[in-house]
Design an enzyme around this catalytic site. Structure first.
Site, short mmCIF file in Angstrom:
data_model
loop_
_atom_site.label_atom_id
_atom_site.label_comp_id
_atom_site.label_asym_id
_atom_site.label_seq_id
_atom_site.Cartn_x
_atom_site.Cartn_y
_atom_site.Cartn_z
N PRO A 17 20.21 -53.80 -42.02
CA PRO A 17 21.12 -54.95 -42.06
C PRO A 17 20.65 -56.01 -41.08
CG PRO A 17 22.13 -53.11 -40.89
CD PRO A 17 20.84 -52.60 -41.45
N MET A 18 20.46 -57.23 -41.55
CA MET A 18 19.97 -58.32 -40.70
C MET A 18 20.77 -59.59 -40.98
SD MET A 18 15.83 -57.59 -40.92
CE MET A 18 15.85 -57.19 -42.68
N CYS A 100 23.62 -53.49 -32.31
CA CYS A 100 23.34 -54.91 -32.14
C CYS A 100 23.50 -55.32 -30.67
CB CYS A 100 24.26 -55.74 -33.02
SG CYS A 100 23.97 -57.53 -32.87
N LYS A 139 24.63 -46.48 -37.06
CA LYS A 139 23.33 -47.00 -36.61
C LYS A 139 23.45 -47.31 -35.13
CE LYS A 139 19.72 -50.36 -37.77
NZ LYS A 139 19.47 -51.00 -36.45
N HIS A 183 17.66 -46.61 -33.93
CA HIS A 183 16.66 -47.59 -33.54
C HIS A 183 15.99 -47.08 -32.27
CE1 HIS A 183 15.63 -52.15 -33.13
NE2 HIS A 183 14.67 -51.38 -32.65
N ASN A 223 14.40 -46.14 -37.12
CA ASN A 223 14.26 -47.59 -37.29
C ASN A 223 13.50 -48.16 -36.10
OD1 ASN A 223 16.41 -50.36 -36.65
ND2 ASN A 223 14.83 -50.34 -38.20
N GLY A 225 10.04 -51.17 -35.86
CA GLY A 225 8.61 -51.42 -35.86
C GLY A 225 7.83 -50.91 -37.05
N GLY A 245 12.75 -53.23 -41.14
CA GLY A 245 13.49 -54.44 -40.84
C GLY A 245 12.73 -55.69 -41.23
N ARG A 246 12.14 -56.34 -40.23
CA ARG A 246 11.51 -57.64 -40.45
C ARG A 246 10.42 -57.62 -41.52
NH1 ARG A 246 9.96 -58.82 -34.44
NH2 ARG A 246 10.35 -56.57 -34.31
#
Length: 346
Positions: A17-18, A100, A139, A183, A223, A225, A245-246
């Site tokens: 989720p971003m 977050c 998460k 993460h 999660n 990298g 993610g990214r």
């Protein structure tokens, strides 16, 4: 550690989720490329669900497939209400954000700051489980460094190292979450921006891998990298799933190659980039008629030709200044004229 064997369906890969990234247009586009991965909403606060326009906040199309709703909550009451309201939408699971590092979130007693109160996280997870029969997941980070939500504002809370992680999980595991997405970075709650928190704290995959090895009954997703198929394959040797993610918006075509993670993939060919665009154009046309934002619709396409010949011209064609509602469909069709044939259709 509370022993709980979850029956949750566990895709090998999910997309994190971003905020401002994993909106419903991005999810629709991603699903064109892979039918099996788990997709997430952007993080949505419980308050936004309780007091917002539910159709606007929670709507998603059936074609998006398996989608998890991620919420941020600061107390069990709000978490319960939000999950109850979300029951009318066909999300496959509900996820609690405890990762977050944004001041906007942690300053409102949500996100990674929650990790400073394992008892509160336990209570929120219990409330969520009470509100739904769907799987409830969490998460979180491997640790935090900053001001905690229960402590005096001047107090420093540091949760780092494997023993601190075990202590946190020892409490929240009593709520029997169906999956732990971890993460593999500590969240620095003061002094680093959210962007810096994605890069500066060092990754510690081994801590997560050790956790899975010692508590093999826990359903663990890692999660942080993961950007290539090779990295994902390596992660899957140690844990149940990998969250990317990214990379999902920096190199979108990676998603079209996730099928290679299966052992029986020799006779499967991914969709070409040209085929992906052709499948997406009717969606853009329909959403424009419904009043959707043109720039949000084009965003998922931005990195489709990452690393390929002609990418510079492609990026220029889709630049923010060039995209207009009245001409965007012509612009998308122009891609088939400017891009090299072998890049489009191979």
């Amino acid at each position: 550690m509370e022993k709980y064997i979850s029956n949750i369906e566990n895709p090998k890969v999910s997309i994190a989720p971003m905020v401002d990234k994993t909106h419903r247009h991005f999810r629709y586009f991603s699903r064109i490329m892979d039918k099996d991965m788990l997709l997430y909403t952007e993080m949505i606060t419980a308050q936004a669900i309780i007091y917002g326009d539910l159709e606007k906040v929670l709507f998603f199309r059936e074609e998006e497939g398996k989608v998890a709703l991620q919420i941020a909550a600061s107390n069990p009451e709000d978490a319960f209400k939000a999950v109850k309201l979300a029951e009318n939408f066909n999300y496959s699971e509900i996820n609690l954000n405890c990762g977050c590092p944004s001041d906007r979130v942690s300053g409102n007693l949500m996100g990674a700051a929650l990790m400073s109160s394992k008892e509160l996280v336990y209570e929120i997870l219990c409330a969520m489980k009470e509100a739904t029969n769907k799987p409830v997941t969490i998460k979180h980070r491997i640790g935090i460094d900053g001001t905690g939500i229960i402590t005096d504002k001047k107090s420093k809370v540091i949760m780092e190292g494997y023993e601190d992680l075990l202590d946190f999980l020892g409490t929240i595991s009593k709520a029997k979450p169906d999956r732990y997405t971890i993460h593999a970075r500590t969240a620095i709650l003061k002094g680093l921006s959210p962007k810096e928190n994605r890069d500066i704290p060092p990754l510690d995959y081994n801590m997560v891998y050790r956790l899975k090895k010692e508590f093999d009954y826990l359903n663990i997703e890692i999660n942080g990298g993961f950007k290539t198929l090779e990295q994902i394959k390596e992660g899957l040797k140690h844990v149940d799933a990998v969250m990317i993610g990214r990379a999902a918006y920096e190199d979108a075509y990676l998603l079209a190659n996730l099928y290679k993670l299966d052992s029986n993939s020799e006779n499967i060919s991914p969709l070409s980039r040209g085929e992906i665009i052709r499948k997406y154009i009717p969606y853009v046309e329909e959403e424009l008629e419904n009043g959707s934002n043109v720039h949000s619709l084009v965003f998922p396409l931005q990195s489709l030709f990452h690393g390929q010949r002609g990418n510079g011209q492609y990026k220029q064609l889709l630049s923010s200044s060039a995209i207009k509602k009245e001409t965007v469909l012509d612009t998308l069709n122009k891609i088939f004229e400017i891009m090299p044939e072998d890049v489009l259709w191979k």
